[in-house]
Design an enzyme around this catalytic site. Structure first.
Site, mmCIF file in Angstrom:
data_model
loop_
_atom_site.group_PDB
_atom_site.id
_atom_site.type_symbol
_atom_site.label_atom_id
_atom_site.label_comp_id
_atom_site.label_asym_id
_atom_site.label_seq_id
_atom_site.Cartn_x
_atom_site.Cartn_y
_atom_site.Cartn_z
ATOM 1 N N HIS A 68 -104.674 -40.881 49.217
ATOM 2 C CA HIS A 68 -103.341 -41.126 49.753
ATOM 3 C C HIS A 68 -102.532 -39.824 49.795
ATOM 4 O O HIS A 68 -102.833 -38.868 49.077
ATOM 5 C CB HIS A 68 -102.604 -42.140 48.880
ATOM 6 N N GLU A 70 -99.615 -39.090 48.621
ATOM 7 C CA GLU A 70 -99.034 -38.719 47.331
ATOM 8 C C GLU A 70 -100.061 -38.050 46.431
ATOM 9 O O GLU A 70 -99.745 -37.073 45.741
ATOM 10 C CB GLU A 70 -98.484 -39.967 46.605
ATOM 11 N N CYS A 98 -97.660 -46.957 46.660
ATOM 12 C CA CYS A 98 -98.387 -48.138 46.215
ATOM 13 C C CYS A 98 -98.499 -48.097 44.684
ATOM 14 O O CYS A 98 -98.048 -47.152 44.035
ATOM 15 C CB CYS A 98 -99.780 -48.166 46.858
ATOM 16 N N CYS A 101 -100.351 -44.900 43.427
ATOM 17 C CA CYS A 101 -99.575 -43.660 43.514
ATOM 18 C C CYS A 101 -98.379 -43.674 42.573
ATOM 19 O O CYS A 101 -98.036 -42.639 41.992
ATOM 20 C CB CYS A 101 -99.152 -43.425 44.962
#
Length: 158
Positions: A68, A70, A98, A101
């Site tokens: 992701h 992040e 999410c 993260c």
């Protein structure tokens, strides 16, 4: 009013203005992800007025569900800092983190998380407070721009 440095220019800006400027940088990364047919989420980590980590979703390219935006930004920032803690840093991300993260942000002990669009389905806020107790969370920065980009991506997929 404090003077903040951004890209070699001295500009008198409010903290809210600074959040907008950095979110625009995260949006540029999200647009890059969009162009690469990745879910368009971009993230940056800022320390003392300097971008020290950048990332955008790479889950398709890397075949890695953990890639992701992040996570990419955290890794780059930690490498820059020479350690795993990102105290006195801010994460700017175009869509609400999410659970994974938000959990990673907890372990970095990052000071602030600033995001644009809320994720009604998978956003961390749906599962209670997952951030470090000292982490300030700010939502809604350039919310419409961030939401429009992600909606456009999924609309094109259908």
């Amino acid at each position: 009013m404090k003077i903040y440095h951004f890209e070699d220019a001295e500009l008198p800006m409010s903290p809210k203005d600074i959040d907008v400027v950095y979110m625009q940088e995260a949006l540029k990364l999200a647009k890059k992800a969009f162009e690469e047919d990745e879910v368009p989420i971009g993230a940056i980590v800022v320390s003392q007025g300097k971008i020290i980590g950048k990332g955008y979703n790479l889950t398709e390219r890397l075949h890695d569900v953990t890639a992701h935006a992040e996570m990419q930004a955290f890794t780059a920032a930690s490498n820059y800092m020479g350690g795993k803690y990102l105290k006195d840093c801010t994460l700017y991300v175009t869509v609400e983190p999410c659970v994974m993260c938000a959990g990673a942000s907890y372990w970095t002990q990052i000071s602030r998380v600033v995001f644009g669009a809320v994720d009604d389905k998978r956003g961390a806020s749906k599962f209670g407070r997952l951030y470090h107790p000292k982490t300030e969370v700010v939502s809604g920065v350039l919310e419409q721009d961030c939401a429009d980009l992600i909606k456009s991506f999924f609309r094109n997929k259908r």
